[in-house]
Design an enzyme around this catalytic site. Sequence first.
Site, PDB file in Angstrom:
ATOM      1  N   ARG A 112      44.281  44.575  46.379  1.00 20.32           N
ATOM      2  CA  ARG A 112      45.000  45.040  47.463  1.00 20.32           C
ATOM      3  C   ARG A 112      43.915  45.833  48.267  1.00 20.32           C
ATOM      4  O   ARG A 112      43.739  45.869  49.678  1.00 20.32           O
ATOM      5  CB  ARG A 112      45.975  45.756  47.013  1.00 20.32           C
ATOM      6  CG  ARG A 112      47.265  45.181  46.680  1.00 20.32           C
ATOM      7  CD  ARG A 112      48.298  45.926  45.958  1.00 20.32           C
ATOM      8  NE  ARG A 112      47.965  46.095  44.443  1.00 20.32           N
ATOM      9  CZ  ARG A 112      48.706  46.718  43.792  1.00 20.32           C
ATOM     10  NH1 ARG A 112      49.941  47.373  43.884  1.00 20.32           N
ATOM     11  NH2 ARG A 112      48.212  46.859  42.532  1.00 20.32           N
ATOM     12  N   LYS A 150      40.123  35.843  33.768  1.00 18.28           N
ATOM     13  CA  LYS A 150      40.625  37.450  33.679  1.00 18.28           C
ATOM     14  C   LYS A 150      42.040  37.217  32.810  1.00 18.28           C
ATOM     15  O   LYS A 150      42.777  36.266  33.103  1.00 18.28           O
ATOM     16  CB  LYS A 150      40.861  38.070  35.004  1.00 18.28           C
ATOM     17  CG  LYS A 150      41.326  39.430  35.114  1.00 18.28           C
ATOM     18  CD  LYS A 150      42.010  39.887  36.376  1.00 18.28           C
ATOM     19  CE  LYS A 150      43.339  39.632  36.573  1.00 18.28           C
ATOM     20  NZ  LYS A 150      44.097  40.010  37.773  1.00 18.28           N
ATOM     21  N   SER A 158      42.297  48.439  41.838  1.00 18.11           N
ATOM     22  CA  SER A 158      42.868  49.482  42.691  1.00 18.11           C
ATOM     23  C   SER A 158      44.244  49.873  42.217  1.00 18.11           C
ATOM     24  O   SER A 158      44.584  51.143  42.792  1.00 18.11           O
ATOM     25  CB  SER A 158      42.781  49.076  44.061  1.00 18.11           C
ATOM     26  OG  SER A 158      43.144  47.943  44.457  1.00 18.11           O
ATOM     27  N   LYS A 189      42.010  33.792  36.698  1.00 19.60           N
ATOM     28  CA  LYS A 189      43.068  34.437  36.153  1.00 19.60           C
ATOM     29  C   LYS A 189      43.759  33.264  35.091  1.00 19.60           C
ATOM     30  O   LYS A 189      44.135  32.312  35.530  1.00 19.60           O
ATOM     31  CB  LYS A 189      44.219  34.843  37.025  1.00 19.60           C
ATOM     32  CG  LYS A 189      45.121  35.678  36.145  1.00 19.60           C
ATOM     33  CD  LYS A 189      46.678  35.232  36.630  1.00 19.60           C
ATOM     34  CE  LYS A 189      47.284  35.594  37.823  1.00 19.60           C
ATOM     35  NZ  LYS A 189      47.343  37.036  38.013  1.00 19.60           N
ATOM     36  N   LYS A 206      37.711  45.433  32.955  1.00 13.89           N
ATOM     37  CA  LYS A 206      38.259  45.831  34.148  1.00 13.89           C
ATOM     38  C   LYS A 206      39.282  46.852  33.938  1.00 13.89           C
ATOM     39  O   LYS A 206      40.347  46.546  33.177  1.00 13.89           O
ATOM     40  CB  LYS A 206      38.979  44.602  34.800  1.00 13.89           C
ATOM     41  CG  LYS A 206      39.807  44.878  36.034  1.00 13.89           C
ATOM     42  CD  LYS A 206      40.269  43.735  37.016  1.00 13.89           C
ATOM     43  CE  LYS A 206      40.855  44.079  38.049  1.00 13.89           C
ATOM     44  NZ  LYS A 206      40.961  42.936  39.223  1.00 13.89           N
ATOM     45  N   GLU A 219      41.415  42.993  30.957  1.00 14.74           N
ATOM     46  CA  GLU A 219      42.159  44.093  32.087  1.00 14.74           C
ATOM     47  C   GLU A 219      43.202  44.754  31.284  1.00 14.74           C
ATOM     48  O   GLU A 219      44.285  44.236  31.415  1.00 14.74           O
ATOM     49  CB  GLU A 219      42.390  43.573  33.266  1.00 14.74           C
ATOM     50  CG  GLU A 219      42.927  44.425  33.861  1.00 14.74           C
ATOM     51  CD  GLU A 219      43.544  43.860  35.524  1.00 14.74           C
ATOM     52  OE1 GLU A 219      43.465  42.381  35.483  1.00 14.74           O
ATOM     53  OE2 GLU A 219      43.587  44.491  36.506  1.00 14.74           O
ATOM     54  N   SER A 255      36.644  45.532  41.379  1.00 14.03           N
ATOM     55  CA  SER A 255      37.301  44.219  41.070  1.00 14.03           C
ATOM     56  C   SER A 255      38.841  44.467  42.044  1.00 14.03           C
ATOM     57  O   SER A 255      39.601  44.390  41.095  1.00 14.03           O
ATOM     58  CB  SER A 255      37.471  43.681  39.826  1.00 14.03           C
ATOM     59  OG  SER A 255      38.112  42.443  39.743  1.00 14.03           O
ATOM     60  N   GLY A 277      47.172  49.983  43.351  1.00 14.13           N
ATOM     61  CA  GLY A 277      47.920  50.516  44.352  1.00 14.13           C
ATOM     62  C   GLY A 277      47.605  51.696  45.122  1.00 14.13           C
ATOM     63  O   GLY A 277      48.367  52.440  45.899  1.00 14.13           O
ATOM     64  N   THR A 337      53.583  36.581  43.448  1.00  7.23           N
ATOM     65  CA  THR A 337      52.835  37.981  43.893  1.00  7.23           C
ATOM     66  C   THR A 337      52.402  37.776  45.521  1.00  7.23           C
ATOM     67  O   THR A 337      52.685  38.699  46.200  1.00  7.23           O
ATOM     68  CB  THR A 337      51.790  38.492  43.087  1.00  7.23           C
ATOM     69  OG1 THR A 337      52.336  38.474  41.798  1.00  7.23           O
ATOM     70  CG2 THR A 337      51.154  39.463  43.497  1.00  7.23           C
TER      71      THR A 337
END
Length: 335
Positions: free
Chosen positions: A293, A136, A263, A97, A221, A179, A290, A265, A29
């Site tokens: 981006r 997470k 967020s 993560k 999340k 999440e 949290s 995107g 990523t």
Amino acid sequence: MSIEQLADTALAMVAPGKGIIAIDESNATIAKRFEAVGIPNSEENRRAYRELLLTTPNLNEHISGAILFDETIRQSTKAGVPFTKVMMDNGIIPGIKVDKGTHPLAGCPGELITEGLDGLRERLKEYAALGARFAKWRAVITINVDDGLPTSTCIEANAHALARYAALCQECGLVPMVEPEVLMDGTHDIDECYSVTEATLRALFSALHLFDVDLTGTILKASMVVSGKDCAEQASVEEVAEATLTCLKSTVPAILPGIVFLSGGQNDHDATAHLNAMNQYETPWPLSFSYGRAMQSAALKIWSQDLVGNLAKAQETVYARARENGLAALGEWES
Ligand code: 13P
């Protein structure tokens, strides 16, 4: 680690006016993010970039914790100080993560399941020893109205995996940050997003109950209830705030210590405006951020133009975004 200690950590993660910075991009990523601005994806550039973020002056005024990736939790500053030490010395809680990404869900074309449960207990113990205090796991739910997605099979399978990971986290002394992300991609409207988010959260909290996860030591999340990215009619900030709050109040137990948003995107302005709008209302839980981006994009662009000369300027931008979102977490942001 007692449940009281987990609860203390969870509350510290959502302390008033503070939120989390997500810098846990996998190498694949971060490669995409770097490529978009022309930065070579070397281990040293990844390290230098995470050092830039984590050593932003006064970051702890608005940031309570940061989510790291496996590579990052083992890295140090150029001067040789482990990132986890830098964070703890600054009162920023290290998170990690722990999922191993999404894969096609067999039997459910077009849908994804998050993997990473095999060997997770051992990995969690190692991360806890390295200094992580929360972990997470991201599940992904895809909306495609024409294809009848999501299926209840996908929602249930992901909720089940989230609950198994959350129970393991608490056993190993880490706060689970669960999440379930309902993706913004698609032409669906906000009502469709509402019903899918509602079903996803219902399944999640039912699975957490099934696995005896203590909600007082858990953070959600969540994705916001928004119009699909390609929907002709985009809901207003106020509509997003109202729909998201109604959805959360209908599905999330009040005993949860806090909810933070991804967020997903959204542009920087919208991510901050939506959080600020929600915090105009009384809510059972602190609502904070949290963001990945929406915390980093502007700084990454600036840094990419001069990796040495623009470092301080990029850090100023990280701080500015932290401050804006911290104010939005209090409902005190002004555009
Ligand atoms: P975004 O805010 O960029 O969606 O990232 C948050 C995150 O951690 C996704 O798992």
